[in-house]
Design an enzyme around this catalytic site. Structure first.
Site, PDB file in Angstrom:
ATOM      1  N   ASP A  61       1.072  -1.227  -0.376  1.00 19.74           N
ATOM      2  CA  ASP A  61       0.074  -0.038   0.027  1.00 19.74           C
ATOM      3  C   ASP A  61       0.674   1.295   0.098  1.00 19.74           C
ATOM      4  O   ASP A  61       0.388   2.337   0.633  1.00 19.74           O
ATOM      5  CB  ASP A  61      -0.906  -0.355   1.160  1.00 19.74           C
ATOM      6  CG  ASP A  61      -2.059   0.985   1.359  1.00 19.74           C
ATOM      7  OD1 ASP A  61      -2.396   1.532   0.369  1.00 19.74           O
ATOM      8  OD2 ASP A  61      -2.386   1.640   2.368  1.00 19.74           O
ATOM      9  N   CYS A  73     -22.033 -10.080  -5.487  1.00 20.82           N
ATOM     10  CA  CYS A  73     -22.844  -8.792  -4.688  1.00 20.82           C
ATOM     11  C   CYS A  73     -24.018  -8.982  -5.314  1.00 20.82           C
ATOM     12  O   CYS A  73     -24.966  -8.265  -4.274  1.00 20.82           O
ATOM     13  CB  CYS A  73     -22.213  -7.469  -5.322  1.00 20.82           C
ATOM     14  SG  CYS A  73     -20.530  -6.847  -4.551  1.00 20.82           S
ATOM     15  N   CYS A 122     -23.907   4.732   2.787  1.00 15.26           N
ATOM     16  CA  CYS A 122     -22.615   5.792   2.821  1.00 15.26           C
ATOM     17  C   CYS A 122     -23.268   7.068   3.073  1.00 15.26           C
ATOM     18  O   CYS A 122     -24.182   7.850   2.376  1.00 15.26           O
ATOM     19  CB  CYS A 122     -21.887   5.763   1.473  1.00 15.26           C
ATOM     20  SG  CYS A 122     -20.639   7.032   1.680  1.00 15.26           S
TER      21      CYS A 122
END
Length: 307
Positions: free
Chosen positions: A131, A185, A195
């Site tokens: 990362d 999904c 969100c």
């Protein structure tokens, strides 16, 4: 067993011994499908102030530019799901930052794995990535069959969920390559609906500049008034889209002692966070990823949340 198959099994067995959740391998090649997606995302300024995302465009898409003559991308997952979470009435910190900064923990494991490969197989050149380099971690992990990229843009794995770190070793050794798995999904939109800042602008597309993690970690200026009352008490990072994902019902706590949090982190009340001193910050977050936002950054976030 042929040498390629033997080397592949050796690497996967050692990865498991080192505590990685899983290991998948894909061919080191140009990510043709990702190039237009990344370009479009950058052109729409979805990276906000994260200008580093504009750098090394070619290297993000071609691992052979990072490791000359590379043949394989070895992707690894490391679980960080905690056994205990913070006091729910308090200001919140993303679960990945509870313990010791993952960069140090994983880098150490990758160093062991690379040394093992060189000792057991011979002259193999490679680099380890956690990362902190222009590598599209989630894309490589998906290519090597470790999961699929969900509508919240995180990697998802059946029976595991998404609370894990992704890392890679890119090496100039040919190995057996895994194949991607299918998307599971379905019609679920739990992450999109949950969100608070509408950062998931389309299924599988996250506007990074609208994400709570961006506001609380990456943004160096003052918080915009448009997000007032929308940060849901997150003072560092955010786990909302992962917390609501049905696949995370299967998350099990990690077995890495270095990821265990300072007990104070779990028990502090809002008032105690509001009164945190520089000394207490250093004590609790001495080796934590939270140090990235610095004491002043955390204080800014807390003051914004309480105002």
């Amino acid at each position: 067993m042929n040498p390629i198959s033997n080397y592949t099994q050796l690497i996967k067995s050692e990865a498991k011994r080192l505590g990685f959740l899983s290991c998948g391998i894909s061919k080191a090649e140009f990510l043709e499908e990702e190039a237009p997606r990344l370009e479009k995302w950058l052109n729409k300024n979805m990276h906000g102030e994260m200008s580093y995302m504009e750098n090394h465009f070619d290297k993000r898409l071609d691992p052979t530019l990072l490791v000359p003559d590379s043949k394989s991308v070895v992707s690894l997952l490391l679980n960080y799901f905690p056994a205990e979470i913070q006091n729910e009435e308090s200001y919140k910190i993303s679960k990945y930052a509870y313990g010791t900064d993952y960069h140090f923990v994983i880098k150490d494991k990758l160093k062991h794995l690379l040394n093992f490969i060189q000792e057991e197989i011979g002259e193999v050149h490679g680099r380890a990535f956690v990362d902190s380099a222009p590598v599209l971690d989630k894309v490589w992990a998906a290519k090597s069959g470790l999961g699929w990229i969900g509508k919240h843009s995180n990697l998802l794995t059946k029976q595991v969920g998404s609370f894990y770190f992704i890392a890679e070793i890119i090496i100039d050794l040919e190995l057996e390559y895994d194949t991607p798995i299918t998307d599971h999904c379905g019609s679920c939109t739990a992450c999109i609906d949950a969100c608070p800042t509408d950062a998931i602008v389309d299924p599988y597309v996250v506007d990074g500049s609208k994400c709570i993690s961006y506001f609380t970690i990456e943004l160096k200026n003052e918080m915009p008034s448009s997000v007032k009352g929308k940060l849901d008490d997150w003072m560092f990072g955010c786990d909302i889209c992962q917390d609501v994902c049905p696949w995370n019902r299967f998350s099990q706590s990690h077995k890495e002692p270095l990821f265990n949090p300072n007990p104070e982190l779990l028990s502090k009340s809002k008032k105690e966070w509001e009164e945190i001193t520089q000394e207490v910050f250093q004590e609790i977050f001495q080796k934590s990823a939270v140090k990235r936002t610095k004491y002043s950054g955390l204080l800014r976030n807390i003051n914004f949340l309480k105002s």
